[in-house]
Design a protein around this motif. Structure first.
Motif, PDB file in Angstrom:
ATOM      1  N   ALA A  51      11.297 -48.036  58.368  1.00  0.00           N
ATOM      2  CA  ALA A  51      10.868 -49.246  58.000  1.00  0.00           C
ATOM      3  C   ALA A  51      11.648 -50.429  58.655  1.00  0.00           C
ATOM      4  O   ALA A  51      12.978 -50.224  58.730  1.00  0.00           O
ATOM      5  CB  ALA A  51      11.069 -49.577  56.514  1.00  0.00           C
ATOM      6  N   GLU A  54      11.796 -55.242  55.058  1.00  0.00           N
ATOM      7  CA  GLU A  54      12.119 -54.804  53.388  1.00  0.00           C
ATOM      8  C   GLU A  54      10.881 -55.806  52.988  1.00  0.00           C
ATOM      9  O   GLU A  54      11.391 -57.031  52.660  1.00  0.00           O
ATOM     10  CB  GLU A  54      13.426 -55.054  53.142  1.00  0.00           C
ATOM     11  N   ARG A  55       9.846 -55.534  52.483  1.00  0.00           N
ATOM     12  CA  ARG A  55       8.957 -56.171  51.626  1.00  0.00           C
ATOM     13  C   ARG A  55       9.193 -56.221  50.135  1.00  0.00           C
ATOM     14  O   ARG A  55       9.590 -55.504  49.368  1.00  0.00           O
ATOM     15  CB  ARG A  55       7.689 -55.358  51.843  1.00  0.00           C
ATOM     16  N   GLY A  56       9.188 -57.552  49.840  1.00  0.00           N
ATOM     17  CA  GLY A  56       9.311 -57.772  48.317  1.00  0.00           C
ATOM     18  C   GLY A  56       8.324 -58.917  47.738  1.00  0.00           C
ATOM     19  O   GLY A  56       7.293 -59.110  48.559  1.00  0.00           O
ATOM     20  N   SER A  60       8.883 -60.916  53.256  1.00  0.00           N
ATOM     21  CA  SER A  60       9.637 -59.728  53.790  1.00  0.00           C
ATOM     22  C   SER A  60      10.722 -60.507  54.699  1.00  0.00           C
ATOM     23  O   SER A  60      10.830 -61.406  55.174  1.00  0.00           O
ATOM     24  CB  SER A  60       8.499 -59.078  54.878  1.00  0.00           C
ATOM     25  N   SER A  63      14.907 -55.362  58.024  1.00  0.00           N
ATOM     26  CA  SER A  63      15.691 -54.301  57.313  1.00  0.00           C
ATOM     27  C   SER A  63      16.872 -54.126  58.418  1.00  0.00           C
ATOM     28  O   SER A  63      16.735 -54.616  59.522  1.00  0.00           O
ATOM     29  CB  SER A  63      15.107 -52.628  57.134  1.00  0.00           C
TER      30      SER A  63
END
Length: 313
Positions: A51, A54-56, A60, A63
């Motif tokens: 990845a 880091e998707r939230g 994003s 990473s």
């Protein structure tokens, strides 16, 4: 998969994503749709097997792997863009920028620039003229030709010609007022002044009369103008007597448009100077060498045959 070469079409996309911190912002900058940018990142993650974002809920972020790849992508984009600019410059004619004042541009450079083009047809010269060409200004041009004294310029500046002025007017004006026989009469005639600061860097009429010496106060018919070109035009138009700068006015004296009607006033530490910019390129150095050589050939001075009139010793 570890040895598979990456498709480099992703580099600019990922650079924009990491730099802007947003898929949507990256899409807007690149003129793409947001799904297209998101797809590029997903394909890249599949190729690398990890990845990159880091998707939230709030968006994003990169990473650790994404941060490392972004550093490489950012450096690559910068180097590729620099290489593209260099290649474009190679395919264009070299351009040399010359910064100077209106007087030098109009009366010295423009009549001679065609001669430079014949010698260096591959080089384009851009003349940038200003009414406020200050010798102390830090201009970012390739070369400057400026007026001042030796103390105004660094060791790299070369004097093109020294300051030398003498009264000039149209032949008709001189004949009408008898100036060729009695130049002292010009103290009673309208004078043409170049506007300046309270402490001008160049000779004024006050300096010339003080050096002769002749007493003369400013008359109501005097005319002040803000550029030397206007001063010369007014003299040609019979509006009065101007101070002619040797080196600038030589062409008008040679073709009889103006005549000298008084002795010269000069000083060796003042005049026009050639000031190279930092790290001049080969085309810039060609122009500098040509100006200096041409200045030596066409060096201005007091017209031959005009002697110091009686009463001006």
């Amino acid at each position: 998969m570890a040895d598979r070469r990456l498709d480099l079409g992703w580099v600019r996309v990922f650079d924009a994503v990491g730099r802007l911190g947003s898929l949507t912002a990256a899409a807007q900058e690149l003129g793409l749709s947001q799904p297209a940018v998101s797809y590029t990142v997903r394909v890249l993650e599949e190729q690398l097997g990890t990845a990159l974002l880091e998707r939230g809920h709030r968006g994003s972020t990169l990473s650790p792997a994404g941060e490392r790849l972004h550093r490489a992508a950012s450096a690559a984009v910068a180097e590729l863009d620099a290489g593209a600019r260099a290649i474009r410059r190679m395919s264009r004619r070299p351009v040399v920028r010359l910064f100077t004042d209106y007087g030098f541009a109009s009366f010295w450079m423009m009549p001679r620039v065609a001669q430079f083009r014949r010698v260096h047809p591959e080089t384009e010269v851009h003349i940038i003229a200003s009414a406020a060409a200050d010798p102390g200004a830090d201009e970012a041009e390739d070369v400057a030709v400026l007026f001042g004294t030796r103390s105004d310029f660094g060791a790299g500046a070369i004097q093109l010609f020294e300051e030398c002025v003498y009264p000039v007017c149209s032949p008709q004006f001189a004949a009408r007022h008898g100036l060729l026989d009695a130049p002292r009469l010009l103290a009673n005639l309208p004078l043409l002044h170049l506007e300046s600061t309270p402490q001008p860097r160049w000779f004024s009429w006050r300096d010339w009369f003080a050096a002769m010496p002749v007493t003369r106060e400013a008359g109501p018919s005097d005319l002040s103008l803000n550029t030397y070109g206007l001063v010369v035009q007014a003299a040609i138009a019979d509006q009065g007597v101007a101070l002619g700068w040797a080196g600038l006015i030589d062409g008008a004296i040679a073709d009889g448009t103006l005549v000298a009607v008084g002795p010269p006033l000069s000083r060796g530490d003042s005049g026009y100077w050639v000031k190279p910019g930092p790290e001049p390129s080969a085309p810039v150095q060609d122009l500098i060498n040509w100006i200096i050589q041409r200045g030596g050939v066409d060096r201005g001075g007091f017209p031959e045959g005009l002697t110091l009139p009686s009463g001006f010793t």
